[in-house]
Scaffold this motif. Structure first.
Motif, mmCIF file in Angstrom:
data_model
loop_
_atom_site.group_PDB
_atom_site.id
_atom_site.type_symbol
_atom_site.label_atom_id
_atom_site.label_comp_id
_atom_site.label_asym_id
_atom_site.label_seq_id
_atom_site.Cartn_x
_atom_site.Cartn_y
_atom_site.Cartn_z
ATOM 1 N N UNK A 104 0.847 -1.190 0.000
ATOM 2 C CA UNK A 104 0.000 0.000 0.000
ATOM 3 C C UNK A 104 0.889 1.249 0.000
ATOM 4 N N UNK A 105 0.664 2.124 -0.959
ATOM 5 C CA UNK A 105 1.448 3.349 -1.105
ATOM 6 C C UNK A 105 2.637 3.211 -2.044
ATOM 7 N N UNK A 106 2.871 2.013 -2.545
ATOM 8 C CA UNK A 106 3.988 1.771 -3.456
ATOM 9 C C UNK A 106 3.667 2.332 -4.841
ATOM 10 N N UNK A 107 4.681 2.897 -5.470
ATOM 11 C CA UNK A 107 4.547 3.408 -6.834
ATOM 12 C C UNK A 107 4.852 2.277 -7.805
ATOM 13 N N UNK A 108 3.994 2.121 -8.806
ATOM 14 C CA UNK A 108 4.193 1.113 -9.833
ATOM 15 C C UNK A 108 4.058 1.723 -11.214
ATOM 16 N N UNK A 109 4.191 0.907 -12.235
ATOM 17 C CA UNK A 109 4.107 1.367 -13.620
ATOM 18 C C UNK A 109 3.091 0.491 -14.347
ATOM 19 N N UNK A 110 2.181 1.115 -15.046
ATOM 20 C CA UNK A 110 1.166 0.377 -15.805
ATOM 21 C C UNK A 110 1.822 -0.261 -17.033
ATOM 22 N N UNK A 111 1.707 -1.572 -17.151
ATOM 23 C CA UNK A 111 2.248 -2.276 -18.306
ATOM 24 C C UNK A 111 1.229 -2.331 -19.439
ATOM 25 N N UNK A 113 -2.958 -0.822 -20.599
ATOM 26 C CA UNK A 113 -3.970 0.173 -20.276
ATOM 27 C C UNK A 113 -4.891 -0.374 -19.191
ATOM 28 N N UNK A 114 -5.243 0.484 -18.251
ATOM 29 C CA UNK A 114 -6.160 0.089 -17.183
ATOM 30 C C UNK A 114 -7.504 0.765 -17.459
ATOM 31 N N UNK A 115 -8.447 -0.012 -18.025
ATOM 32 C CA UNK A 115 -9.773 0.524 -18.346
ATOM 33 C C UNK A 115 -10.824 -0.497 -18.001
ATOM 34 N N UNK A 116 -11.215 -0.771 -16.844
ATOM 35 C CA UNK A 116 -10.627 -0.404 -15.555
ATOM 36 C C UNK A 116 -9.579 -1.393 -15.078
ATOM 37 N N UNK A 117 -9.391 -2.544 -15.773
ATOM 38 C CA UNK A 117 -8.429 -3.532 -15.301
ATOM 39 C C UNK A 117 -7.269 -3.684 -16.275
ATOM 40 N N UNK A 118 -6.143 -4.146 -15.722
ATOM 41 C CA UNK A 118 -4.960 -4.367 -16.539
ATOM 42 C C UNK A 118 -3.835 -4.921 -15.683
ATOM 43 N N UNK A 132 -9.917 3.193 -10.840
ATOM 44 C CA UNK A 132 -11.186 3.915 -10.941
ATOM 45 C C UNK A 132 -11.175 4.899 -12.106
ATOM 46 N N UNK A 133 -9.984 5.279 -12.529
ATOM 47 C CA UNK A 133 -9.856 6.210 -13.645
ATOM 48 C C UNK A 133 -9.005 5.551 -14.723
ATOM 49 N N UNK A 134 -9.204 5.903 -15.961
ATOM 50 C CA UNK A 134 -8.406 5.286 -17.038
ATOM 51 C C UNK A 134 -6.920 5.649 -16.902
ATOM 52 N N UNK A 135 -6.080 4.640 -17.076
ATOM 53 C CA UNK A 135 -4.632 4.820 -17.014
ATOM 54 C C UNK A 135 -4.063 4.191 -18.270
ATOM 55 N N UNK A 136 -3.181 4.914 -18.941
ATOM 56 C CA UNK A 136 -2.566 4.375 -20.151
ATOM 57 C C UNK A 136 -1.261 3.660 -19.791
ATOM 58 N N UNK A 137 -0.847 2.759 -20.668
ATOM 59 C CA UNK A 137 0.383 1.997 -20.432
ATOM 60 C C UNK A 137 1.570 2.949 -20.306
ATOM 61 N N UNK A 138 2.434 2.678 -19.344
ATOM 62 C CA UNK A 138 3.619 3.505 -19.123
ATOM 63 C C UNK A 138 3.439 4.547 -18.029
ATOM 64 N N UNK A 139 2.207 4.840 -17.620
ATOM 65 C CA UNK A 139 1.997 5.832 -16.563
ATOM 66 C C UNK A 139 2.291 5.223 -15.192
ATOM 67 N N UNK A 140 2.670 6.107 -14.279
ATOM 68 C CA UNK A 140 2.931 5.674 -12.909
ATOM 69 C C UNK A 140 1.626 5.627 -12.131
ATOM 70 N N UNK A 141 1.495 4.625 -11.263
ATOM 71 C CA UNK A 141 0.295 4.460 -10.445
ATOM 72 C C UNK A 141 0.705 4.241 -8.988
ATOM 73 N N UNK A 142 -0.223 4.526 -8.079
ATOM 74 C CA UNK A 142 -0.024 4.289 -6.650
ATOM 75 C C UNK A 142 -0.992 3.198 -6.213
ATOM 76 N N UNK A 154 -4.503 4.113 -8.392
ATOM 77 C CA UNK A 154 -4.895 5.379 -8.996
ATOM 78 C C UNK A 154 -3.656 5.976 -9.627
ATOM 79 N N UNK A 155 -3.855 6.982 -10.485
ATOM 80 C CA UNK A 155 -2.707 7.646 -11.121
ATOM 81 C C UNK A 155 -1.848 8.300 -10.063
#
Length: 159
Positions: A104-111, A113-118, A132-142, A154-155
């Motif tokens: 929990x609280x760790x920063x990760x990277x979307x491999x 697209x998360x719409x809503x799963x990935x 809960x929000x769309x995330x594109x591949x390569x973006x950082x997530x928490x 989330x982003x």
């Protein structure tokens, strides 16, 4: 009970002293495994000191233990117990570094697209993620929450 038997004359001093020393060492060892906040250690120290004083109590004056030796041994044991208790208290204040709670609280990277799963990469591992929000591949997530083998994210702020 041992002191009571000694006081009533049912237990001789040498045997009572040995039993009190063994009881004291047992209580000191139990302090490491039982949460007693130092109560077992205090009882162990008192038992050890009384047992040491009684050990050669019935014999001749030449066979008595030196009081200084007993005091130095008791102080060294008390200092060691205090050191161990301090280390335990210090360790309890540290953050969790393993298990689900550490994610929990760790920063990760979307491999993907998360719409809503990935899939995301966090701590060197691939995780199924839900956002809960769309995330594109390569973006950082928490990571917000861990549910079984799926994480909710989330982003991440860009700052």
């Amino acid at each position: 009970m041992l002191l009571g038997l000694y006081a009533l004359g049912s237990l001789d001093a040498q045997f009572g002293g040995v039993l009190l020393i063994v009881l004291g060492l047992g209580l000191l060892a139990a302090e490491a495994f039982v949460v007693s906040h130092g109560l077992l250690a205090g009882g162990g120290m008192v038992s050890f000191i009384l047992g040491s004083l009684m050990l050669f109590g019935g014999g001749s004056p030449d066979l008595r233990l030196n009081i200084g030796l007993i005091a130095v041994t008791a102080v060294c044991m008390a200092a060691f117990i205090a050191f161990l208790l301090g280390a335990v208290i210090k360790a309890r204040g540290r953050p969790v570094v393993t298990g689900r709670e550490s994610l929990v609280g760790t920063i990760g990277k979307a491999l993907t697209d998360l719409r809503p799963e990935g899939i995301i990469l966090a701590e060197g591992e691939r995780w199924h993620a839900e956002s809960l929000e769309p995330v594109t591949a390569g973006q950082r997530v928490v990571i917000l929450e861990v549910e079984g083998l799926k994480v909710k994210v989330k982003k991440a702020d860009e700052g």
